[in-house]
Design a protein around this motif. Structure first.
Motif, PDB file in Angstrom:
ATOM      1  N   GLU A 104       0.805  -9.400  -3.078  1.00 51.03           N
ATOM      2  CA  GLU A 104       1.556  -9.403  -4.328  1.00 51.03           C
ATOM      3  C   GLU A 104       0.985  -8.406  -5.327  1.00 51.03           C
ATOM      4  N   ASN A 105      -0.356  -8.234  -5.337  1.00 46.12           N
ATOM      5  CA  ASN A 105      -0.968  -7.242  -6.227  1.00 46.12           C
ATOM      6  C   ASN A 105      -0.619  -5.831  -5.789  1.00 46.12           C
ATOM      7  N   ALA A 106      -0.639  -5.607  -4.463  1.00 41.83           N
ATOM      8  CA  ALA A 106      -0.273  -4.294  -3.944  1.00 41.83           C
ATOM      9  C   ALA A 106       1.162  -3.958  -4.315  1.00 41.83           C
ATOM     10  N   ARG A 107       2.037  -4.947  -4.210  1.00 44.92           N
ATOM     11  CA  ARG A 107       3.441  -4.715  -4.553  1.00 44.92           C
ATOM     12  C   ARG A 107       3.607  -4.431  -6.040  1.00 44.92           C
ATOM     13  N   GLU A 108       2.842  -5.117  -6.897  1.00 41.65           N
ATOM     14  CA  GLU A 108       2.911  -4.874  -8.334  1.00 41.65           C
ATOM     15  C   GLU A 108       2.454  -3.464  -8.659  1.00 41.65           C
ATOM     16  N   VAL A 109       1.328  -3.040  -8.077  1.00 43.63           N
ATOM     17  CA  VAL A 109       0.832  -1.679  -8.319  1.00 43.63           C
ATOM     18  C   VAL A 109       1.836  -0.660  -7.788  1.00 43.63           C
ATOM     19  N   TYR A 110       2.399  -0.941  -6.629  1.00 44.88           N
ATOM     20  CA  TYR A 110       3.398  -0.047  -6.047  1.00 44.88           C
ATOM     21  C   TYR A 110       4.591   0.115  -6.984  1.00 44.88           C
ATOM     22  N   ARG A 114       5.398   3.620  -8.787  1.00 49.93           N
ATOM     23  CA  ARG A 114       6.643   4.226  -8.318  1.00 49.93           C
ATOM     24  C   ARG A 114       7.504   4.732  -9.470  1.00 49.93           C
ATOM     25  N   LYS A 115       7.298   4.161 -10.657  1.00 52.58           N
ATOM     26  CA  LYS A 115       8.068   4.595 -11.807  1.00 52.58           C
ATOM     27  C   LYS A 115       7.657   5.990 -12.255  1.00 52.58           C
ATOM     28  N   ARG A 116       6.548   6.526 -11.687  1.00 48.92           N
ATOM     29  CA  ARG A 116       6.163   7.927 -11.924  1.00 48.92           C
ATOM     30  C   ARG A 116       6.734   8.845 -10.840  1.00 48.92           C
ATOM     31  N   ASN A 117       7.630   8.297  -9.982  1.00 48.79           N
ATOM     32  CA  ASN A 117       8.206   9.037  -8.865  1.00 48.79           C
ATOM     33  C   ASN A 117       7.155   9.426  -7.829  1.00 48.79           C
ATOM     34  N   ILE A 118       6.147   8.573  -7.680  1.00 51.16           N
ATOM     35  CA  ILE A 118       5.131   8.730  -6.642  1.00 51.16           C
ATOM     36  C   ILE A 118       5.020   7.393  -5.927  1.00 51.16           C
ATOM     37  N   ASP A 119       5.077   7.414  -4.609  1.00 54.63           N
ATOM     38  CA  ASP A 119       4.942   6.170  -3.851  1.00 54.63           C
ATOM     39  C   ASP A 119       3.531   6.061  -3.295  1.00 54.63           C
ATOM     40  N   PRO A 120       2.764   5.040  -3.696  1.00 52.80           N
ATOM     41  CA  PRO A 120       1.491   4.793  -3.022  1.00 52.80           C
ATOM     42  C   PRO A 120       1.757   4.400  -1.572  1.00 52.80           C
ATOM     43  N   ARG A 132       4.517  -2.199   8.794  1.00 48.22           N
ATOM     44  CA  ARG A 132       5.451  -1.211   8.259  1.00 48.22           C
ATOM     45  C   ARG A 132       4.849  -0.480   7.069  1.00 48.22           C
ATOM     46  N   THR A 133       5.156   0.810   6.996  1.00 46.24           N
ATOM     47  CA  THR A 133       4.770   1.604   5.834  1.00 46.24           C
ATOM     48  C   THR A 133       5.885   2.596   5.530  1.00 46.24           C
ATOM     49  N   THR A 134       5.994   2.975   4.270  1.00 43.15           N
ATOM     50  CA  THR A 134       6.917   4.036   3.882  1.00 43.15           C
ATOM     51  C   THR A 134       6.114   5.214   3.343  1.00 43.15           C
ATOM     52  N   VAL A 135       6.591   6.412   3.625  1.00 45.23           N
ATOM     53  CA  VAL A 135       5.905   7.636   3.207  1.00 45.23           C
ATOM     54  C   VAL A 135       6.862   8.434   2.324  1.00 45.23           C
ATOM     55  N   TYR A 136       6.448   8.651   1.072  1.00 44.20           N
ATOM     56  CA  TYR A 136       7.279   9.426   0.135  1.00 44.20           C
ATOM     57  C   TYR A 136       6.364  10.081  -0.896  1.00 44.20           C
ATOM     58  N   PRO A 137       6.600  11.325  -1.248  1.00 46.74           N
ATOM     59  CA  PRO A 137       7.677  12.188  -0.754  1.00 46.74           C
ATOM     60  C   PRO A 137       7.218  13.023   0.442  1.00 46.74           C
ATOM     61  N   ILE A 138       8.197  13.379   1.285  1.00 52.01           N
ATOM     62  CA  ILE A 138       7.981  14.388   2.323  1.00 52.01           C
ATOM     63  C   ILE A 138       8.778  15.608   1.879  1.00 52.01           C
ATOM     64  N   ALA A 139       8.063  16.722   1.671  1.00 53.06           N
ATOM     65  CA  ALA A 139       8.688  17.917   1.103  1.00 53.06           C
ATOM     66  C   ALA A 139       9.803  18.435   2.013  1.00 53.06           C
ATOM     67  N   SER A 824      -0.315 -12.014 -17.486  1.00 55.40           N
ATOM     68  CA  SER A 824      -0.615 -10.630 -17.856  1.00 55.40           C
ATOM     69  C   SER A 824       0.288  -9.706 -17.043  1.00 55.40           C
ATOM     70  N   TYR A 825       0.587  -8.539 -17.598  1.00 53.04           N
ATOM     71  CA  TYR A 825       1.499  -7.596 -16.963  1.00 53.04           C
ATOM     72  C   TYR A 825       0.954  -6.185 -17.077  1.00 53.04           C
ATOM     73  N   THR A 826       1.285  -5.354 -16.103  1.00 55.76           N
ATOM     74  CA  THR A 826       0.951  -3.940 -16.253  1.00 55.76           C
ATOM     75  C   THR A 826       1.782  -3.367 -17.398  1.00 55.76           C
ATOM     76  N   LYS A 827       1.269  -2.303 -17.960  1.00 60.65           N
ATOM     77  CA  LYS A 827       1.946  -1.717 -19.119  1.00 60.65           C
ATOM     78  C   LYS A 827       3.373  -1.304 -18.770  1.00 60.65           C
ATOM     79  N   GLU A 828       3.535  -0.705 -17.583  1.00 60.25           N
ATOM     80  CA  GLU A 828       4.854  -0.207 -17.207  1.00 60.25           C
ATOM     81  C   GLU A 828       5.855  -1.351 -17.029  1.00 60.25           C
ATOM     82  N   LEU A 829       5.432  -2.427 -16.377  1.00 59.93           N
ATOM     83  CA  LEU A 829       6.359  -3.544 -16.164  1.00 59.93           C
ATOM     84  C   LEU A 829       6.621  -4.300 -17.465  1.00 59.93           C
TER      85      LEU A 829
END
Length: 993
Positions: A104-110, A114-120, A132-139, A824-829
């Motif tokens: 759940e923490n990994a998903r929150e950080v993700y 992700r709102k910076r258009n970068i996928d961890p 399963r894993t997702t890879v983004y971005p692939i140029a 508590s919440y991350t600043k972005e959320l």
């Protein structure tokens, strides 16, 4: 007289689960598909084998052949009992190792990053034993990304040998392909039963045998199978030294699989999972198992039962002389539909139970009422091993894995009493020995544990039931048996994890601790890679070793502050409560509408004056007349507010409740006194909801049908085409609800839960429709699942709270609403959900107003308690993140209250505009004027497409909210393309006062 059948175990060729990864890209409809836009450009497989264990490192390079940025999703299936223990992703051209993080923490950080258009990078365990894993971005235009997965695998018994098996049946050509296999400390040359290429052969170098090939534009034609002959006296022990004068050990015990006769049952129950996901099981293997079973147990009574969202009794069959053709025909023509609810399982009276299922209970929690031996049987590549092993373990049955093993071998677990490992004799020198519970000896046996000091002997006990029939002794000696660089501790951790996950709920904290220490992936732990060291600091995640020095330096010098998390939302909630009270106490007097003045043709009579008119005409959407002199409910005086004495409305019996001390000095909570007359605010009115009709093409199939049975038949006829489309089940269930066929409607609707597990969009869609249908117990289950997956979303707590209230469980409802303000919440959320405090305050105070006698308020901050009854309240919610939906309410004066006109002349109030996230948005009106009010939603936009299909919207429409006389109606619909034009709203309801 019971029959007895005796035969010693024969070895059959093992059937291994394919470990070939699939590579997919988003299909634009919320799902994923394989195509030639993102492909496997390079594959390197490195394997080390010693004794019966192997370490495997799979390195994959993904290439983007398209002209735009792409996302690649990689799914990697592993055999039962095998866990991913390593993950790496290229960052700036270099592989970076992942670290273990709570799922759940990994998903929150993700979600935050992700709102910076970068996928961890996150490697997660999904349904069954898939990773399963997702890879983004692939140029674009040939861009590449590299990822690496590590797993430890135990060699399996095949005849008189142990076999290493590596499937290589990749569907297409691989431009760059290589394999390196190394076998350590083996005196004999490994035997290649199957090789990927004729050039692949072992060469000895010292005590290491190696084989390697490197090919370009290669399409593997064969798998890799390596046999290691077993010698009768062979017994191997591997050890690795650890801290505190202790060592991990892994012992391969040479004991023959055995069995003895058991009394075969005269009556058996076959419980057949006929939920929608049951279609995906391999029924051919299941029928082969039954064929072999009835060859031995030839005369037996079989009672069939079915489990989907309900539990139903089927037919009874008498099997004579092994002829089970009628039963086979019956099971071959089962209709698969609905979700899976193991909470519906009923006690059974038969001697033994054969339970055919994948083990996933998507629509309810397991309630195990069975006391007879249960044999759980799975033939699906997606299996909840832990659930099935739990059921069989608790009932003294067995788990049969038909997906990985030959049914002709597995059937013996039904026909005989197998030899089991029963434990070890007490020994103070060893601890944490696994398995620690009885385990069937099917092909071979391995024991692992921790030894204190350097050497000891351990006595193992084997037998049947509680009877010990044979023993083995293993000698442990760290000095002679220690090996380096083999991660024996990881094998130990994997064995321990497999056992902990059988009872996963009870062992949740221990599982997290174990996975963190040994880098394993489990159902509630993930492996994560972040792009820069500052993010590890910001989100308080211990980095991989290569970043540890830089991480420590940043922390020491305070150069990067940790994530500026909002400790809670309480300060904002206190401010918002005062704001709401100010609004509630304000008197709104609408100005009379001015019309064009007609030219006077004669003098006005002295006896006639405009000021003498007691009534003015206010023309709204429906041309309603309204008196100018309206009764305004008495406001709470400033003097009372200054005294900070908060009162709560309740029944007379509440007055005896003890006053609760609040957090602020001098602030108390009581109940509203007689002077605050809530009846003055109760305004008789009517709610009319408008059905938003689906425009989907399949709706034409149901046009003109007015019989629920015919509707269901047509639904099944066309389901194959729309099987993976949640909207299909949603719409058909709606038709059946309208036809008052609640049973069929719930079955069709619950099938949504079987489409994809751990998908919050699907489950929110399902929860909305269940709430509307009044299936409140299921609404609560579904909402709790979403909270389990997304505890970082305030909406998850809110949905659970409102489901508790629907189930008349008011204290947990209050507690979960209050958690929204204390989490508590991350600043972005927190920024995404800014303004949700206003909605939560209204709902907390509604609970207190209507159900105060049932509540313990000692922990509630008195500063957020206020008496805020209103004539009209409308709230909309939606099921997708990154979505903007607006609520519009138009009053009889034709004034629209919405995001750019948040306060109307008659006192209508709109909450903050949610331009991302899941909402909610809220409209309030304290005192309704006469006339009609129009409720609309406007779909402004979404920035993602999910498997759940079009965005689902739920509107809760109240009159006389928090007065003790409130009424509610619910509208649920999925956004239609025809309704997505900006500037046009979708009419969902009306009020009339």
């Amino acid at each position: 007289m019971k029959r007895v059948y005796v035969q010693f175990l024969m070895f059959f060729q093992i059937l291994c689960l394919a470990q070939v990864p699939t590579i997919e890209i988003p299909d634009g409809k919320g799902g994923y598909k394989t195509n030639d836009q993102v492909v496997l450009q390079k594959l390197r497989i490195e394997t080390k084998i010693v004794g019966r264990i192997s370490t495997n490192v799979i390195t994959m390079v993904l290439k983007n052949n398209s002209g735009r940025l792409r996302e690649g999703r990689v799914t990697f299936p592993l055999p039962e009992g095998t866990n991913a223990s390593g993950y790496a992703l290229d960052i700036n051209g270099k592989l970076r190792n992942a670290v273990s993080v709570e799922k759940e923490n990994a998903r929150e950080v993700y979600e935050t990053i992700r709102k910076r258009n970068i996928d961890p990078g996150i490697l997660e365990k999904t349904e069954g034993n898939n990773f399963r894993t997702t890879v983004y971005p692939i140029a674009p235009n040939g861009g590449e990304r590299t990822l690496q997965i590590t797993y430890h695998y135990e060699l399996k018994k095949s005849g008189n040998s142990y076999q290493y098996f590596l499937p290589l049946d990749y569907p297409s050509e691989i431009p760059d392909f290589s394999i390196l296999t190394s076998v350590y400390s083996n005196s004999e040359a490994p035997q290649l039963q199957e090789r990927p290429d004729g050039e692949f052969d072992f060469v000895k170098n010292g005590n290491i045998w190696t084989a390697e090939i490197h090919k370009t534009k290669y399409k593997p034609g064969n798998n890799l199978k390596i046999n290691f002959p077993q010698h009768e006296t062979s017994q191997s022990v591997l050890m690795s030294e650890a801290s505190d004068d202790s060592s991990y050990f892994l012992a391969n015990i040479n004991i023959a699989s055995n069995e003895r006769a058991k009394e075969l049952p005269n009556k058996i129950a076959i419980v057949w999972d006929n939920s929608l996901s049951g279609k995906k099981r391999d029924h051919t293997k299941e029928f082969l198992l039954l064929e072999e079973y009835f060859k031995v147990n030839k005369d037996v009574t079989v009672q069939a039962y079915f489990i989907n969202n309900t539990f139903e009794e089927g037919k009874t069959f008498k099997i004579n002389s092994g002829n089970w053709s009628s039963l086979k025909f019956f099971l071959s023509h089962v209709t698969y539909d609905g979700g899976t609810d193991f909470g519906q399982l009923k006690p059974l009276k038969e001697d033994e139970i054969l339970f055919f299922t994948d083990g996933f209970s998507s629509f309810g929690e397991l309630k195990l009422n069975w006391i007879r031996p249960v044999y759980t049987i799975s033939s699906s590549p997606h299996t909840n091993f832990e659930q099935l092993k739990y059921i069989s373990n608790k009932t003294h049955g067995e788990f049969l894995n038909l997906n990985e093993n030959d049914p002709k071998k597995e059937v013996r677990k039904l026909l005989f009493q197998p030899l089991k490992f029963l434990g070890i004799e007490s020994n103070s020198s060893v601890s944490e020995v696994y398995p620690s519970i009885p385990e069937t000896i099917s092909q071979d046996f391995m024991l692992t544990g921790i030894i204190k000091r350097n050497q000891t002997s351990v006595k193992l006990k084997f037998g049947y039931g509680d009877e010990v029939t044979e023993t083995r002794i293993i000698n442990l000696n760290t000095k002679n048996q220690a090996v380096k660089d083999w991660g024996i501790s990881t094998f130990w951790a994997q064995k321990k994890l497999n056992e902990l996950e059988i009872f996963s709920k009870q062992n949740k904290d221990e599982i997290k601790n174990l996975c963190k220490q040994f880098g394993l992936v489990s159902s509630n732990m993930s492996l994560m890679v972040l792009e820069n060291v500052e993010d590890y600091v910001r989100y308080d995640i211990t980095p991989p070793l290569e970043l540890k020095t830089q991480f420590d330096a940043i922390v020491k010098n305070n150069r990067t502050a940790k994530d500026a998390r909002l400790k809670d939302l309480m300060s904002k909630a206190e401010w918002m409560t005062e704001n709401l009270k100010t609004w509630w106490n304000k008197e709104y007097t609408p100005k009379p509408k001015r019309y064009p003045e007609p030219k006077l043709t004669r003098e006005r009579s002295d006896s006639t004056s405009v000021n003498d008119l007691e009534e003015v005409v206010v023309t709204g959407a429906a041309g309603i007349r309204e008196t100018q002199h309206r009764t305004i409910a008495s406001a709470v005086s400033e003097q009372r507010r200054e005294q900070q004495q908060l009162n709560i409305r309740g029944m007379a019996s509440v007055a005896s409740n003890k006053a609760l001390q609040g957090r602020a000095s001098g602030l108390q909570i009581g109940y509203r006194n007689e002077n605050a007359n809530s009846s003055a605010l109760i305004n008789p009115g009517k709610i009319k909801t408008i059905e938003v009709e689906s425009k989907a093409e399949y709706m034409k199939f149901f046009s003109g049908l007015n019989n629920p049975e015919n509707i269901y038949k047509v639904y099944l006829q066309h389901r194959e085409k729309y099987e993976n489309l949640p909207q299909y089940y949603f719409d058909v269930a709606g038709i059946l609800f309208k036809m008052n066929d609640r049973k069929s409607a719930l079955k069709v609707l619950s099938a949504i839960a079987d489409l994809e597990f751990e998908n919050e969009e699907l489950y929110k869609l399902l929860a909305y429709k269940l709430k509307q249908a009044g299936a409140y117990d299921k609404e609560l289950f579904v909402a709790q699942k979403v909270l389990e997956w997304r505890p970082f979303d305030p909406q998850s707590y809110r949905d659970v709270a409102l489901a508790f209230e629907d189930n008349a469980q008011y204290q947990p409802a209050l507690d979960n609403l209050y958690k929204v303000l204390t989490q508590s919440y991350t600043k972005e959320l927190a920024e995404r959900d800014n303004g949700i405090e206003e909605i939560i305050i209204m709902e907390i105070n509604e609970l207190i107003a209507n159900h105060g006698t049932h509540l313990d308020l000692k922990t509630i901050n008195p500063k957020i308690v206020a008496d805020l009854p209103v004539n009209i309240r409308v709230v909309i919610n939606w099921n997708k993140d990154d979505t903007d939906i607006d609520l519009w309410v138009t009053d009889p004066n034709n004034e629209r209250c919405y995001y750019s006109n948040k306060e109307t002349e008659i006192g209508g109030r709109m909450s903050d505009d949610f331009i991302g996230g899941f909402g909610p948005e809220q409209f309030l009106l304290k005192k309704a004027m006469k006339g009609k009010y129009k409720i609309e939603t406007n779909f402004f936009g979404e920035r993602q497409v999910g498997v759940a299909g079009p965005t689902a919207i739920m509107a809760e429409i109240y009159i006389n909210y928090a007065t003790g006389k409130q009424e509610r109606k619910i509208v649920v619909f999925q956004n239609q393309k025809e309704n997505s034009r900006k500037g046009e709203g979708v009419l969902i309801g009306e009020f009339e006062f």
